[in-house]
Structure formats: C-alpha cells, structure tokens
Design an enzyme around this catalytic site. Structure first.
Site, PDB file in Angstrom:
ATOM      1  N   ASP A 112      -0.436  -7.446 -13.542  1.00  0.00           N
ATOM      2  CA  ASP A 112      -0.311  -9.088 -13.488  1.00  0.00           C
ATOM      3  C   ASP A 112      -1.121  -9.489 -12.420  1.00  0.00           C
ATOM      4  OD1 ASP A 112       1.111  -8.784 -16.102  1.00  0.00           O
ATOM      5  OD2 ASP A 112       2.693  -8.858 -15.333  1.00  0.00           O
ATOM      6  N   ASP A 144     -20.376   0.713 -14.930  1.00  0.00           N
ATOM      7  CA  ASP A 144     -18.985   0.326 -15.420  1.00  0.00           C
ATOM      8  C   ASP A 144     -18.857  -0.081 -16.895  1.00  0.00           C
ATOM      9  OD1 ASP A 144     -16.467   0.291 -12.855  1.00  0.00           O
ATOM     10  OD2 ASP A 144     -15.920  -0.216 -14.935  1.00  0.00           O
ATOM     11  N   PRO A 151     -15.515 -17.478 -12.276  1.00  0.00           N
ATOM     12  CA  PRO A 151     -15.650 -18.263 -11.187  1.00  0.00           C
ATOM     13  C   PRO A 151     -15.925 -18.032  -9.696  1.00  0.00           C
ATOM     14  CG  PRO A 151     -13.852 -19.107 -12.943  1.00  0.00           C
ATOM     15  CD  PRO A 151     -14.250 -17.605 -13.073  1.00  0.00           C
ATOM     16  N   ASP A 155     -21.117 -17.641  -7.333  1.00  0.00           N
ATOM     17  CA  ASP A 155     -22.095 -17.816  -6.141  1.00  0.00           C
ATOM     18  C   ASP A 155     -22.314 -16.415  -5.834  1.00  0.00           C
ATOM     19  OD1 ASP A 155     -20.071 -20.328  -4.735  1.00  0.00           O
ATOM     20  OD2 ASP A 155     -21.619 -20.585  -6.295  1.00  0.00           O
ATOM     21  N   ASP A 163     -26.931  -3.075 -20.719  1.00  0.00           N
ATOM     22  CA  ASP A 163     -25.711  -2.624 -21.732  1.00  0.00           C
ATOM     23  C   ASP A 163     -26.288  -1.589 -22.417  1.00  0.00           C
ATOM     24  OD1 ASP A 163     -23.806  -2.171 -23.356  1.00  0.00           O
ATOM     25  OD2 ASP A 163     -23.184  -4.128 -23.848  1.00  0.00           O
ATOM     26  N   HIS A 177     -12.452  -4.077 -15.880  1.00  0.00           N
ATOM     27  CA  HIS A 177     -12.568  -3.239 -14.925  1.00  0.00           C
ATOM     28  C   HIS A 177     -13.695  -3.295 -14.245  1.00  0.00           C
ATOM     29  CE1 HIS A 177     -13.119   1.101 -13.243  1.00  0.00           C
ATOM     30  NE2 HIS A 177     -11.776   0.989 -13.378  1.00  0.00           N
ATOM     31  N   ASN A 191     -16.094 -19.608  -0.041  1.00  0.00           N
ATOM     32  CA  ASN A 191     -16.512 -20.770  -0.959  1.00  0.00           C
ATOM     33  C   ASN A 191     -15.408 -21.542  -1.181  1.00  0.00           C
ATOM     34  OD1 ASN A 191     -15.026 -18.950  -2.555  1.00  0.00           O
ATOM     35  ND2 ASN A 191     -16.500 -18.848  -4.174  1.00  0.00           N
ATOM     36  N   ASN A 269      -7.773   9.919 -10.611  1.00  0.00           N
ATOM     37  CA  ASN A 269      -6.556   9.525 -10.481  1.00  0.00           C
ATOM     38  C   ASN A 269      -5.281  10.601 -10.812  1.00  0.00           C
ATOM     39  OD1 ASN A 269      -7.500   7.111  -9.479  1.00  0.00           O
ATOM     40  ND2 ASN A 269      -6.988   5.976 -11.543  1.00  0.00           N
ATOM     41  N   VAL A 284     -23.271  12.841  -4.128  1.00  0.00           N
ATOM     42  CA  VAL A 284     -22.246  11.708  -4.536  1.00  0.00           C
ATOM     43  C   VAL A 284     -21.196  11.648  -3.569  1.00  0.00           C
ATOM     44  CG1 VAL A 284     -20.765  10.771  -6.053  1.00  0.00           C
ATOM     45  CG2 VAL A 284     -22.943  11.918  -7.042  1.00  0.00           C
ATOM     46  N   ASP A 307     -15.264  12.961   0.277  1.00  0.00           N
ATOM     47  CA  ASP A 307     -16.084  12.710   1.380  1.00  0.00           C
ATOM     48  C   ASP A 307     -15.318  11.730   2.388  1.00  0.00           C
ATOM     49  OD1 ASP A 307     -18.221  14.523   1.086  1.00  0.00           O
ATOM     50  OD2 ASP A 307     -18.599  13.147  -0.837  1.00  0.00           O
ATOM     51  N   SER A 347     -10.784   3.920  -8.502  1.00  0.00           N
ATOM     52  CA  SER A 347     -11.621   3.060  -8.977  1.00  0.00           C
ATOM     53  C   SER A 347     -11.728   1.847  -8.166  1.00  0.00           C
ATOM     54  CB  SER A 347     -11.227   2.482 -10.442  1.00  0.00           C
ATOM     55  OG  SER A 347     -11.732   3.375 -11.445  1.00  0.00           O
TER      56      SER A 347
END
Length: 598
Positions: A112, A144, A151, A155, A163, A177, A191, A269, A284, A307, A347
């Site tokens: 939440d 992702d 909103p 900017d 996609d 996500h 902003n 995780n 990576v 790393d 993540s």
C-alpha cells in the site's frame, strides 16, 4: 556375493540421488524452446529443417519477433520431453544451441502506498553526487514490465522503446513493477511533486519483456538487451531473474558489453547462497538488497554473483522500510490508477546501482569495466562478510562520482580498495563463522581422538598412515575451510562438496544443512570396509572414514541434529548416536582383524 549385493545397492542409491537432484541450470520454468540455427545454414536447408520440425513434432517454429530473422532464432512451444528429442535429432547439427526459453519473473512485492520517506537515497549519499551531475546525456534501458508515464515521470526524458511481449512500439506498463523501477532510476525531481530519482536528468528507454503477471521469456529479454545496445542505451537495468542459464541471453549480454553498455541485475529474493540469472553472468553487475539499517534484507540472495549491495527495503514491519516511488495500480473495479507505493526486493536495489552507473557515465567514465571498478572501489566496505552478502560493499553515489571525476583508476587505488574491503585478508576467503567453524574443528579433533583410542587399545601394525589420515579428514569434516570460498562467478557447489564430510555430501550440492540419513549413517563406511578390507593399505582409508564419520555424527547429534525426514528432535539424535557407535564398531572390527594378523 555379499560384496556385489552391497555395491549394487550403493550404485542404486547414488543413481537415485543424482536423478532426483535438480541443479540451478535445470530449475527454471519454461513452456517454449529456443532454436538458434547456425548462420552458415543455407536458406533452403533452413526452410527444410523448419518444415521437418513441424511435420515430425506437430509444432510450428516461429520467429520470436521481427528482430529474430537475422539471427535465425526460432521459438517452438514445448516441454522438456520435446527439448530432449530436439537435442538428439539431426536438426541439432544445424543449430548453435537448443535450449529452454526460460520464464523469468519480476522481483519485489507491491504494498500500500502513502509514505514519502526516501531513506534509501540518503543512505547511498546521492545528494553529494547531485552536486556534480544528475545523469544528463545517459540513457538507461529499463527491461521490465514496461513503463507508464505517471504524474511524477511526466518531466522525465524518454526515448523510444519496444514491447517485446506484444510486439509493438508502445511499452506501457500493465503491472506496476517496471514503472516503480524506472522511478528509482530517474523519477522527476525538484518539480514540487512526489518523490525523487537517482539520476533524474537521465533518459529512460522502456523495454517491456514481462507480462502483466510478471513473467517473461529469455528470448524476449535477450532481444531487449540487443535492442538497448543498438539504440543508444548506456546502462541496462534488469530487475528480474530466474533459475535457468541461457546461452542466448549470455550472447546478448556479451554483445551489449562490447558496445559499452553497463548491465545491472537483481540478485534474487530467495535468500539463497548464490545469485540467480542474469545477475550471475560475468558481464552483469549483481546487486543484493539492504534494509534501512544497512543489513542484508531477509529475502536477498547473496554469495556468488553478487558484486555490490544497495537499498532494497523491508516492509515486513511497516511501509516506512520500503522503497517508495510512484507507479500504477488497480482499483476495486479493475481500473488503472496511479499511486505511491513502498516495495521491497532486490528489484528495488538494482535500479539504485543503475542510476549511480548513469551518474558515473555522465562524469566521463564510459567503459563498462571501468564503471564497475568505480562502483566497487567507492563502495562502503563491510568488515565481516564471509558469505559475500554485500559484494564490494554498500553503494555510495557521492563517492562513486567523486572517484569518476578524479580521473584514471591506478593500481595503487585498486590495491587500497582490495585492502580496505578485506579481500587481502584470509578471513574473506575462508568460512570464519563461529557457528560453522567450531563444530568442524570438533569433528576433526574428535576423529583423531577416536583414532588414538583405537590405536592404543587395539594396536595396528603396518597401517597405511596416509590412507588413514585421508579417511579421517574425509569422514569427519572434508576440506571445510573451502565452504565459504568465492571466486568471481564460479558455481559454489564444488567448494561445498570438497568442504563437506561424508555425512554432509547429501546436501552439499544444494547447499542444504540437513543431513541425509542415507549418507549420515554407517552405510558408506560399511561399504568402504567391505570393498577395501582385503587390500593391505587402502583398508585404512575405510577404517579412517568410519572413525571420521563416527566423530561427525556424534558432534552433529549434540550441535545440530537436523535431518531430512527425521526432523531435529530425539529421533534424529538417537539415529546419529546409534550410527556413530556402529561406525566405531566396524572400525574396531576391521582394526582388530589387522592386529590378529600382525
């Protein structure tokens, strides 16, 4: 006859154990298969092979997307049975590889919203970095679930993405996500609205490879990596992962690295002693997660492949511990809404590193390996980290930018970094944890005390000294100091195997602490005694192993009797003690026989 029967029983048990073990490279889930045909296969032959696959297996090989044709990469729906059949067929001779099209999943669980504290940005010292750069001129590809322009991202600069799930140019998010991850990288800042991002003057390239449910395939991810490299991305963030290693993805990673792209991925995780893919690949940057106290987050994977560490959050007690960004969600009627949500996961840790990598690139360090060196050298070291929870340490954006602006990284700087981070100390390379170390020492000493007892009360003549000592070590503890040994991205199970006693071998490959009753018993010493008793020298290997196993079982019964199927209570302790006594018994009988022949 008895020896043959016991040997067959042992082989059957070993075969069953190997058959039922699922290694990391076979743990991934998939429902389609990648066929990468060789570039030198003529078009006519290729068409013939595609038609043959369709006829023989009743499947339709198709290009993964419009970008697959030039690489001759096809996808077919199928399971492991079809995969094995294709690998054994003549078609395999025309391919570079045939592999599962693994499904990777997004890390992090949404919570939440309605909290605005960003302890995570202060913990990485980002304010100091902002005095020098905000990441302008660098593009970060977010591979992702897509990115929606909420909103607080209106900017933020965006460049065209794609996609790959639905094969269209608009890469909007239908999960939340990816938008959350993009916000950490470059949420609009200063902003007067919402929250901040790490490199808020950098550009975002949204690349959707995960569906609304959070799952996606290796082939889509690999193509997204190449797309990012071909379209000007300087940094790639992948807050996703899975259990399967992929040549297709590794080739894409090598390609992007060769074009100067810094690639960052979440460690996973599952709280396991090894990062998942793609974080484990050598090119990576694997990122583990920290909570607000700077400790390893309870869920974060660690060990090989990690790393560096960065804030990932912990919302188990309250939302204040999470990573807050604006993202999308759904109301009770299923309509898309925007909200501020506190997430946790590796993540959430990875985009902190991707954002700082963008700051470093904007400071003039462009080569991926040099960016990694800056991140590692500038990280805040953790003095005691025997299991590699933190890699080179905690991410420090201010120190990274300062080091990047300082110029070339010298060997002296690198040596100082090695020293300050503890890599020159044997404690980094050895398992120094008292919980693991002391019982192992007790097992070694116990095995030698038992051997001394048998030697004094049942004199051994003409014994094989080397074989005896080898058996004592192998049976009681193995080369236990290797269990915490980490070398770059090597798999860790060989070190766990070498660092395990005979009773511990059942869980060594999987890294489990549970003892398997089949190996943690008198069975293996008995088999060794039966097989080697007639040999003048090597019988002492069997006797030493029996004594060593007895010591290991006895110490385990006192310290940690946890066993597969038997639990960790009285039943397990009784089992271990009884089998320890039986091991001493067969060692006594074998050594007594030697005494009688002396």
């Amino acid at each position: 006859m008895r020896k043959v029967f016991i040997a067959c029983l042992f082989l059957l048990g070993l075969g069953w154990a190997l058959f039922n073990f699922k290694g990391l490279a076979t743990q991934g889930k998939f429902d389609s298969i990648v066929l990468d045909f060789r570039d030198d296969v003529p078009a006519a032959v290729l068409d013939e092979k595609i038609a043959a696959i369709a006829r023989q297996y009743n499947v339709e090989p198709i290009f993964n997307s419009e970008f697959s044709a030039k690489d001759h990469v096809y996808i077919v729906e199928g399971d492991r049975k079809l995969l094995n059949a294709l690998k054994k067929s003549d078609i395999a001779k025309q391919t570079e590889f045939i592999e599962p099209n693994y499904i990777y999943n997004a890390y992090g669980v949404p919570n939440d919203p309605d909290y605005s504290k960003q302890w995570n940005l202060r913990s990485i010292n980002v304010e100091s970095a902002w005095d020098e750069t905000k990441g302008a001129g660098v593009t970060v590809a977010v591979i992702d679930t897509g990115v929606s322009v909420v909103p607080d991202l209106k900017d933020t600069k965006f460049v065209p993405g794609y996609d790959f799930v639905n094969n269209k140019e608009n890469a909007d998010d239908d999960n939340g996500h990816g938008t959350h991850v993009a916000g950490t990288v470059a949420q609009a800042t200063n902003n007067g609205y919402g929250v901040a991002g790490v490199a808020y003057e950098a550009s975002i390239m949204p690349l959707k490879v995960l569906s609304g449910s959070g799952g996606g395939t290796v082939s889509d991810i690999a193509e997204a990596i190449k797309f990012a490299a071909d379209n000007g991305a300087g940094v790639i963030n992948m807050s996703l992962g899975g259990g399967g290693e992929s040549q297709l993805m590794q080739e894409a990673i090598e390609y992007a690295h060769s074009k100067g792209v810094v690639i960052v991925a979440a460690a996973g995780n599952s709280d396991e002693n090894e990062a998942s893919y793609p974080a484990r690949y050598p090119r990576v940057i694997g990122v583990s997660a920290l909570n607000s106290a700077g400790e390893k987050a309870f869920y974060s994977s660690y060990g090989a492949g990690v790393d560096i560490s960065a804030p990932g959050g912990d919302t188990s007690k309250n939302q204040l511990g999470g990573i807050l960004q604006e993202t999308i969600g759904y109301d009770d009627e299923g309509n898309i809404i925007t909200n501020f949500a506190a997430y946790q996961g590796t993540s959430m840790a990875a985009p902190h590193v991707a954002g700082v990598a963008a700051l470093v690139k904007a400071s003039g360090i462009t080569e991926p390996d040099e960016v990694l060196s800056v991140l590692k050298q500038s990280a805040r070291a953790v003095a005691e980290d025997p299991l590699n929870h933190f890699g080179s340490g905690h991410l420090d954006a201010g120190a990274a930018v300062k080091l990047a602006l300082r110029g070339q990284i010298t060997f002296k700087d690198f040596f100082r970094w090695l020293r300050d981070n503890g890599y020159l100390s044997p404690r980094f390379w050895l398992d120094g944890g008292a919980v693991a170390l002391l019982p192992k020492i007790a097992m070694v000493l116990g095995s030698y005390m038992l051997a001394w007892f048998l030697r004094n009360y049942f004199p051994w003549a003409g014994m094989g000294v080397i074989q005896l000592h080898t058996g004592l070590i192998a049976g009681s503890s193995g080369l236990f100091f290797l269990r915490g040994f980490y070398i770059f991205d090597l798999p860790q199970w060989p070190f766990r195997v070498m660092g395990s006693s005979i009773p511990e071998l059942g869980g060594a490959v999987q890294g489990s602490t549970l003892l398997n009753p089949i190996l943690a018993s008198v069975l293996v010493p008995l088999i060794l005694v039966v097989l080697l008793l007639g040999h003048q020298s090597w019988k002492w290997l069997a006797i030493g192993s029996a004594v060593g196993v007895a010591s290991c079982l006895a110490v385990s019964a006192v310290v940690d009797p946890a066993m597969l199927w038997l639990g960790d209570g009285a039943i397990a302790r009784t089992f271990l003690i009884v089998n320890a006594l039986l091991c001493v018994g067969i060692a006594y009988l074998a050594s007594k026989g030697e005494h009688q022949t002396a």
